[in-house]
Structures are given as C-alpha cells and as structure tokens.
Design a protein around this motif. Sequence first.
Motif, PDB file in Angstrom:
ATOM      1  N   VAL A   1      -2.794   3.812  -3.075  1.00 64.62           N
ATOM      2  CA  VAL A   1      -3.018   2.639  -3.941  1.00 64.62           C
ATOM      3  C   VAL A   1      -2.635   1.377  -3.191  1.00 64.62           C
ATOM      4  O   VAL A   1      -1.749   1.382  -2.329  1.00 64.62           O
ATOM      5  N   LYS A   2      -3.344   0.311  -3.570  1.00 64.29           N
ATOM      6  CA  LYS A   2      -2.915  -1.020  -3.131  1.00 64.29           C
ATOM      7  C   LYS A   2      -2.583  -1.780  -4.400  1.00 64.29           C
ATOM      8  O   LYS A   2      -3.215  -1.568  -5.446  1.00 64.29           O
TER       9      LYS A   2
ATOM     10  N   THR B   1      -6.427  -4.481 -14.819  1.00 62.98           N
ATOM     11  CA  THR B   1      -7.030  -3.546 -13.859  1.00 62.98           C
ATOM     12  C   THR B   1      -8.531  -3.443 -14.135  1.00 62.98           C
ATOM     13  O   THR B   1      -8.922  -3.419 -15.306  1.00 62.98           O
ATOM     14  N   SER B   2      -9.336  -3.374 -13.065  1.00 63.13           N
ATOM     15  CA  SER B   2     -10.783  -3.316 -13.302  1.00 63.13           C
ATOM     16  C   SER B   2     -11.135  -1.988 -13.978  1.00 63.13           C
ATOM     17  O   SER B   2     -10.413  -0.981 -13.828  1.00 63.13           O
TER      18      SER B   2
ATOM     19  N   THR C   1      -7.524   4.994  -4.163  1.00 61.20           N
ATOM     20  CA  THR C   1      -8.348   5.949  -3.421  1.00 61.20           C
ATOM     21  C   THR C   1      -7.780   7.346  -3.649  1.00 61.20           C
ATOM     22  O   THR C   1      -6.574   7.556  -3.448  1.00 61.20           O
TER      23      THR C   1
ATOM     24  N   SER D   1      -4.437  -2.505  -7.747  1.00 62.83           N
ATOM     25  CA  SER D   1      -5.733  -3.174  -7.647  1.00 62.83           C
ATOM     26  C   SER D   1      -6.768  -2.307  -6.927  1.00 62.83           C
ATOM     27  O   SER D   1      -7.966  -2.509  -7.056  1.00 62.83           O
ATOM     28  N   GLU D   2      -6.308  -1.339  -6.154  1.00 63.75           N
ATOM     29  CA  GLU D   2      -7.250  -0.419  -5.480  1.00 63.75           C
ATOM     30  C   GLU D   2      -6.684   0.991  -5.541  1.00 63.75           C
ATOM     31  O   GLU D   2      -5.481   1.184  -5.341  1.00 63.75           O
TER      32      GLU D   2
ATOM     33  N   ILE E   1     -11.494   1.285 -11.895  1.00 64.59           N
ATOM     34  CA  ILE E   1     -10.219   1.847 -11.396  1.00 64.59           C
ATOM     35  C   ILE E   1      -9.470   2.520 -12.548  1.00 64.59           C
ATOM     36  O   ILE E   1      -8.896   3.603 -12.391  1.00 64.59           O
TER      37      ILE E   1
ATOM     38  N   THR F   1       0.874  -1.174   0.000  1.00 67.71           N
ATOM     39  CA  THR F   1       0.000   0.000   0.000  1.00 67.71           C
ATOM     40  C   THR F   1       0.912   1.225   0.000  1.00 67.71           C
ATOM     41  O   THR F   1       1.823   1.309   0.831  1.00 67.71           O
TER      42      THR F   1
END
Length: 584
Positions: A74-75, A55-56, A101, A98-99, A59, A20
């Motif tokens: 980010v993660k 990546t989704s 914010t 993957s994440e 995102i 992270t």
Amino acid sequence: MYRSHNCGELNASHINTEVTLSGWVQKSRDKGFMIWVDLRDRYGITQLIFDEERTSKDILEQAQKLGREFVIQVKGTVIERASKNPNIPTGDIEILVSELTILNEALLPPFTIEDKTDGGEDIRMKYRYLDIRRNPVKNNLIFRAKVTQEVRNFLSNNDFIEVETPYLIKSTPEGARDFVVPSRMNEGEFYALPQSPQTFKQLLMVGGMDKYFQIVKCFRDEDLRADRQPEFTQIDCEMAFVEQEDILNIFEGLTRHLLKEVNGVEVDKFPRMLYDDAMRLYGNDKPDIRFGMEFGELNAVAQHKDFGVFNNAELVVGIAVPGGNSYTRKEIDKLIDWVKRPQVGALGMVYSRCNDDGTFKSSVDKFYDQDDLAKWAEVTGAKAGDLVCILSGDTNKVRAQLSALRMELAERLGLRDPKVFAPLWVIDFPLLELDEETGHYHAMHHPFTSPKPGQIELLDTNPGDVKANAYDLVLNGNEIGGGSIRIHDKATQAIMLKHLGFSEEDAKAQFGFLMDAFEYGAPPHGGLAFGLDRLVSILGGQETIRDFIAFPKNNSGRDVMIDAPAPIDDEQLKELNLKLDLQS
Ligand code: ASP
C-alpha cells in the motif's frame, strides 16, 4: 521499492508522511463505508484505513476482497488515529491508503495466525511456515539468533576461531547410533554423519588452531525420548594448553555473558559439585538447585529394626517436602501411585508426617518410634509441617526414583521458576560406566576423555572407580554442556580403547588417524560442547527445544512438512548400487 518503512516503526512523529508498506493481511474489519486492515510483517502491525470519503471507489472495492494472509503493498499517508491503541508501538497512527497492490493472494490458513492459535501441534508443523508467522514462534527464532550472536561475540573476543568440519565422515562414538549416507563413488561404502565434531576439533588442536569453536549440527540416531531431535545444534569448543580449570573459567564466562546480555541476569560464581555428591544429594548428575529438598540417606537410622523392606535395601533415602504435612491421606496415596507408575518404578513409598506439635506420624509406626522418626526428620532436614517421603532399594534405581519424585514435587510446589537461573558445574565424572545389560564398561563421556592423573593403573583393577577430567554444565536441572580434558598421547589412547573392548585392529581401523596424529606433537587439550537448542530454550524460559527450532522433527523423527524420511526411487538405488531387502 516495495516499502519505505516496516510495519512496526511508524508513530505520531511520522504524521503526514507519505509511506509505502508491504506485508500480510492479519485481519480486516469491513463496515461497508469504512474498512480497517491490520497489516503485519516481522516488525509489527500497522493499521490501514480505507473509507468512502477519502479512498477511491475501485481501491475500496479491492480492499473489500482482501482475505487473511493476502500479501499486499500500500501507499498512503500517515494520519492520527481516532481511537488509539496503547498496546502496540504503531497504535497512535494509521495509514490512509491511496494505492493498493495485491502482491499475492492466499488460501485461508488452516489455523489462525494469532499468538494463541486454534491449531494443534501436528497441523502447525505441517504448515510450519505459517506457524513461523505467529509471534511466539517468530520471537523464539529471533531470540535464538540473539543467543548465537552473543556466543559468537564472546568467543571471538576471546580469540576463538570458527572452523567448519565435515559432515560426511566416519563414526564418532558419542554413544548413539550413526546416521549413514551411502557413497555412490565408493561402492558398498558409507559415510556416517557426525554425532559431534569431536575428533576433528582434537585434530584442529594438533593443527595448532589453539582455540576453536563452531555452531554446528550433530546427528544421532537415538530412540527419540521426549524433546530430543535426531539433528541438533552444538556450540562446539576446544582449546589447547589448558587444564580443566581454564575451561571451566572460560565457559562459565560465556554462560554468564549470555545470562547478562540475553536475560539481563547477573549470576555469582557457579558452584561446583562432585559427581558423587550430585548423585548422593540429588540422585541425579544434573541437579536442579533452584530449590533444596536434598536427599537424606537413612540406612543408619532406618535399618536393623523389624522392617524387612528397609533392612533388605541397599539404600534407604528420603526427602522433606516443604509443607507436605498438609497433604490429605488421599493425596499421599496418589503420590504413592505416582512413584509406582512404570515410568518411575518404585515398589512403594514410606512417609512420615512432621506435625506442628513436634510429633510424627508415619506409615510404618509399627516398626519405628518417635525417636526414630525424629532422626529421619533430622537427616532429611524436615521441619514441623513437612512430609518426609522415603524410598528404598538398589542404590542407582532408588536414587533415580527419588530424583523423579523430587522434581515432580518441586514442579507442583512451584519451585521451578523459569525466571530463576541456577547454573553449576558437575565435575569428576567416572571415566567408565557399567552397562548392566551386557556387563561391559563403556566410556561415560567418550573414549577420548582422559582419566584423572595417576588413575590409569586403576583401570585394570577397579575400572568403575576411575574418575575422569570430565565436567558438565548444568542449568536448572538440565545438562546444557559437557566436555573433558582429552587424552593426547597414543599409548594412553590405546589403553583406553582396549578397556572399552576394541581389538587392536578395530582401534586402528576406527581411530588410527587420531592416534597417528598424536605422534606428531599433539598439545594437551580439552573442550566442551553446549547443546544450543536446550540452552536457548532454558534462557527463553521454556523447556521444549522444538519451539526454538525453525523446522523441527516430530517424536518419530519425521519432518511432516516435507514428509521426510521418504523412499528413494529405483534409479537412485541403482546409482548407489543398493538393493532394498526390508526385513519386515
Ligand atoms: N563431543 C562431546 C559431546 O558431544 C563434547 C566434548 O567432549 O567436547 O558431548
């Protein structure tokens, strides 16, 4: 948890680790199907990758909206980079995100947050918090912290105690104007901000603290010459039961420690130069001895001919410019214009070329023959191929002018290498200095400096000749520190203040507390203070102190970021019982 790692520490050994990270968007490159983002924090830059395949979609869409200086978290997984960047520590890897914010959006910064920015000084100062994100400024602040840490290490290891002294005080005369602060509770009365903690550190010696230091703000309301700050930081030190020699040794040790720990440079024992010699040889009490070009006084070999300019001068003095004979006539004329600029103030310059065949060609050949010119070369140490430049006039003025020329030429000749460190002590300063305008003497260092033993009687007859136990530490042409052995008895302090023009009442009103303290067992003591801002900038290989201060003031003493100084409102004035009556 905002982060598991910082942006400067991940490398190939972390591949496949889930991490992270948090930081600022330095820049992003959007190829449509793939987006790279450089994520930055104090520690470095880590590349993030978002791509269509891995990546989704949401995102990826979010990543497309990231602007410069957005704050994000980010993660993701550390993966090996396809094209590596050998120039940064994290250059072998990137983070497959993957994440994402967005912690905070950012307006477009008014200048680029790059090492070489497009922002001028004014705009960078207005948005100094953005400027600090840039590597050069950030690294200077980190460098400064390292220097102060090493100062604390060295002094603490040598039994110095860090003691704070007050800021709301009464005038301490260091030769500048005081900044004053009105007292609400004491109507019509004002505190002065300390020009230095001078009297307090002396009182700490009377108090038995023995060895004191403080890294402390000082305030001087001076006309701001280039690269001065109205508030600046000193490493302020004082020791009891010491002679000058003890002080020179310990602070030479501190300086050597800093050069070694911070710059990795070992320096021999610092030379010591008498103030009188510094003035005679370099025209300056803070000589840059990284290079020679010492002054040669020419009165004996240049006067008593028919050249009136020299005959009427108090001092005729020259320097040899290495390789200067290669200057064209035009270049020399430009040099003459340079010394005639009002900032330097010379009326003219005489020169003599030292030709390779051993002959000379001067601008005053009418008055001087080859033998004369050979003597000039000898006295100034000029060799074949050099140029002797000579100024004449009143001693103090002409020394200052030639000193300016010496520094300018050395700069042009590349002799002022910031990676070379040439410290020295200048010692035996005069106690008093004549103010040419008022005809009064004032303390050259400060009124608490003690005259050399046995010289106090001279104060009555030849005040200008009295020498002090006062010393400056000079580094590369800059005074980085100065101090003195102090007066520690009331009677001597009273004599000194009398000679400085204080009436008995004034002396008592201003310095009664110190003189009273001297009657309760004051130990012999002395000390010095380093100018931390300048010291740091020289060790950092630069000469602008502003670059090493987080929030500096500009040349008019303003903080343009917070817009200070500023008027205060009527309510505040009323509380202070003050009424403004501005004169202009
Ligand atoms: N107070 C002096 C100064 O600020 C330093 C000293 O004498 O210790 O220059």
